[in-house]
Design a protein around this motif. Structure first.
Motif, PDB file in Angstrom:
ATOM      1  N   PHE A  48       7.822  -5.594 -38.657  1.00 22.02           N
ATOM      2  CA  PHE A  48       9.103  -5.453 -37.968  1.00 22.02           C
ATOM      3  C   PHE A  48       9.008  -6.005 -36.548  1.00 22.02           C
ATOM      4  CE2 PHE A  48      10.094  -1.543 -40.760  1.00 22.02           C
ATOM      5  CZ  PHE A  48      10.715  -2.342 -41.712  1.00 22.02           C
ATOM      6  N   ALA A  49       7.927  -5.671 -35.855  1.00 20.18           N
ATOM      7  CA  ALA A  49       7.743  -6.148 -34.480  1.00 20.18           C
ATOM      8  C   ALA A  49       7.575  -7.667 -34.445  1.00 20.18           C
ATOM      9  CB  ALA A  49       6.526  -5.476 -33.845  1.00 20.18           C
TER      10      ALA A  49
ATOM     11  N   CYS B 136       8.862  -9.799 -36.568  1.00 15.58           N
ATOM     12  CA  CYS B 136      10.191 -10.355 -36.824  1.00 15.58           C
ATOM     13  C   CYS B 136      11.057 -10.323 -35.562  1.00 15.58           C
ATOM     14  CB  CYS B 136      10.862  -9.588 -37.961  1.00 15.58           C
ATOM     15  SG  CYS B 136      12.438 -10.296 -38.517  1.00 15.58           S
ATOM     16  N   ARG B 137      11.023  -9.197 -34.861  1.00 14.88           N
ATOM     17  CA  ARG B 137      11.815  -9.078 -33.629  1.00 14.88           C
ATOM     18  C   ARG B 137      11.392 -10.114 -32.588  1.00 14.88           C
ATOM     19  NH1 ARG B 137      11.386  -3.420 -34.452  1.00 14.88           N
ATOM     20  NH2 ARG B 137       9.537  -3.358 -33.125  1.00 14.88           N
ATOM     21  N   GLN B 138      10.084 -10.338 -32.466  1.00 12.60           N
ATOM     22  CA  GLN B 138       9.585 -11.225 -31.426  1.00 12.60           C
ATOM     23  C   GLN B 138       9.837 -12.698 -31.714  1.00 12.60           C
ATOM     24  OE1 GLN B 138       5.654 -10.533 -29.860  1.00 12.60           O
ATOM     25  NE2 GLN B 138       5.828  -8.308 -30.043  1.00 12.60           N
TER      26      GLN B 138
ATOM     27  N   ARG C 201      12.390 -13.938 -33.940  1.00 13.01           N
ATOM     28  CA  ARG C 201      13.677 -14.303 -34.524  1.00 13.01           C
ATOM     29  C   ARG C 201      14.551 -15.166 -33.610  1.00 13.01           C
ATOM     30  NH1 ARG C 201      14.662 -16.574 -38.657  1.00 13.01           N
ATOM     31  NH2 ARG C 201      15.356 -15.342 -40.394  1.00 13.01           N
ATOM     32  N   HIS C 202      14.548 -14.906 -32.304  1.00 17.40           N
ATOM     33  CA  HIS C 202      15.409 -15.683 -31.401  1.00 17.40           C
ATOM     34  C   HIS C 202      14.978 -17.138 -31.298  1.00 17.40           C
ATOM     35  CE1 HIS C 202      18.337 -12.890 -29.982  1.00 17.40           C
ATOM     36  NE2 HIS C 202      17.443 -12.014 -29.579  1.00 17.40           N
TER      37      HIS C 202
ATOM     38  N   SER D 297      16.466  -1.873 -42.405  1.00 10.40           N
ATOM     39  CA  SER D 297      15.925  -2.209 -41.090  1.00 10.40           C
ATOM     40  C   SER D 297      15.452  -3.655 -41.041  1.00 10.40           C
ATOM     41  CB  SER D 297      14.762  -1.273 -40.729  1.00 10.40           C
ATOM     42  OG  SER D 297      15.203   0.058 -40.623  1.00 10.40           O
TER      43      SER D 297
ATOM     44  N   GLU E 269      18.437  -6.035 -40.987  1.00 15.49           N
ATOM     45  CA  GLU E 269      19.138  -5.982 -39.712  1.00 15.49           C
ATOM     46  C   GLU E 269      18.365  -6.689 -38.600  1.00 15.49           C
ATOM     47  OE1 GLU E 269      19.911  -1.858 -39.041  1.00 15.49           O
ATOM     48  OE2 GLU E 269      21.832  -1.905 -40.123  1.00 15.49           O
ATOM     49  N   MET E 270      17.054  -6.771 -38.740  1.00 14.76           N
ATOM     50  CA  MET E 270      16.242  -7.460 -37.743  1.00 14.76           C
ATOM     51  C   MET E 270      16.268  -8.976 -37.909  1.00 14.76           C
ATOM     52  SD  MET E 270      12.901  -5.036 -37.513  1.00 14.76           S
ATOM     53  CE  MET E 270      13.083  -3.286 -37.134  1.00 14.76           C
TER      54      MET E 270
END
Length: 231
Positions: free
Chosen positions: A61-62, A64-66, A68-69, A89, A92-93
């Motif tokens: 998850f972390a 993916c968050r880092q 994705r942008h 979750s 949504e990420m």
């Protein structure tokens, strides 16, 4: 040959997946921990990421968050967790799919093919953005507002496309500065602010109280998707 990054700390499983994907024409890079995955993905920009959730030092998850942008290709979570909460979750990420281990090889291959097809469709549809009377064409760099052409510099067009392609989402000043200027924001550089101001003027925004390209104080900039019905 399309490049897939497999982020999986189970060596036996990773080896099996790598061999299977190799046989089906894919180049595979294996990574076993989250921090290394972030660095590798952002520097090599693969065509797809298969991402386990339970990873040492930084979970999926972390990761993916880092990324994705800055990474627009498909991300597929591959995990032993069969939880609706984790599934939601992950999506949504910004993940494109969520696969539960163990997964049959032909099913994995089909999901990868589907992810690539969706990505290709999205790329085609994203060549033109339309918001009310505003039209932005990426390949020709033509922008029209109420059927009237708007002349933009290369930098202004790139800024508009960056914001409009994330319509309704606040983009941090740091992210926009990094994308437009190519270096980290130092807290003093006002280059992006100047470009935002010029862009607002050309797009007939209210310069005193902008409602089309909005500054969200302390957070960044937001392109409104619903403020273009009247010029």
């Amino acid at each position: 040959m399309q490049h897939i990054v497999l982020v999986e700390d189970d060596d036996r499983l990773a080896s099996l997946i790598e061999k299977f994907l190799n046989k089906n024409g894919y180049k595979v890079s294996r990574i076993s921990d989250g921090r290394s995955a972030v660095q590798f993905i952002l520097s090599h920009k693969p065509d797809l990421v298969l991402l386990d959730i339970n990873l040492p030092d930084l979970d999926g998850f972390a990761v993916c968050r880092q990324i994705r942008h800055q990474f627009n290709q498909p991300i597929l979570f591959l995990t032993a967790k069969d939880s609706d909460y984790d599934h939601v979750s992950g999506l949504e990420m910004g993940a494109d799919d969520y696969l539960i281990k163990p997964i049959e090889p032909h099913v994995l291959l089909a999901r990868i093919h589907n992810a690539f097809r969706r990505c290709q469709t999205n790329m085609i549809s994203q060549q033109k953005l339309t918001f009310g009377q505003l039209s932005i064409e990426k390949s020709s760099r033509i922008v029209t507002l109420a059927e009237q052409p708007i002349e933009l510099t290369t930098h202004e067009f790139e800024l508009l496309w960056l914001l409009a392609s994330h319509a309704g989402q606040v983009q941090s000043r740091e992210f926009v500065h990094q994308q437009m200027i190519g270096r980290e924001y130092d807290g003093l550089d006002r280059s992006v602010d100047v470009r935002i101001s010029r862009l607002r003027k050309k797009l007939q925004d209210n310069l005193k109280k902008p409602y089309r390209i909005i500054t969200v104080w302390g957070k960044g900039y937001l392109f409104s998707a619903t403020a273009w019905e009247q010029s």
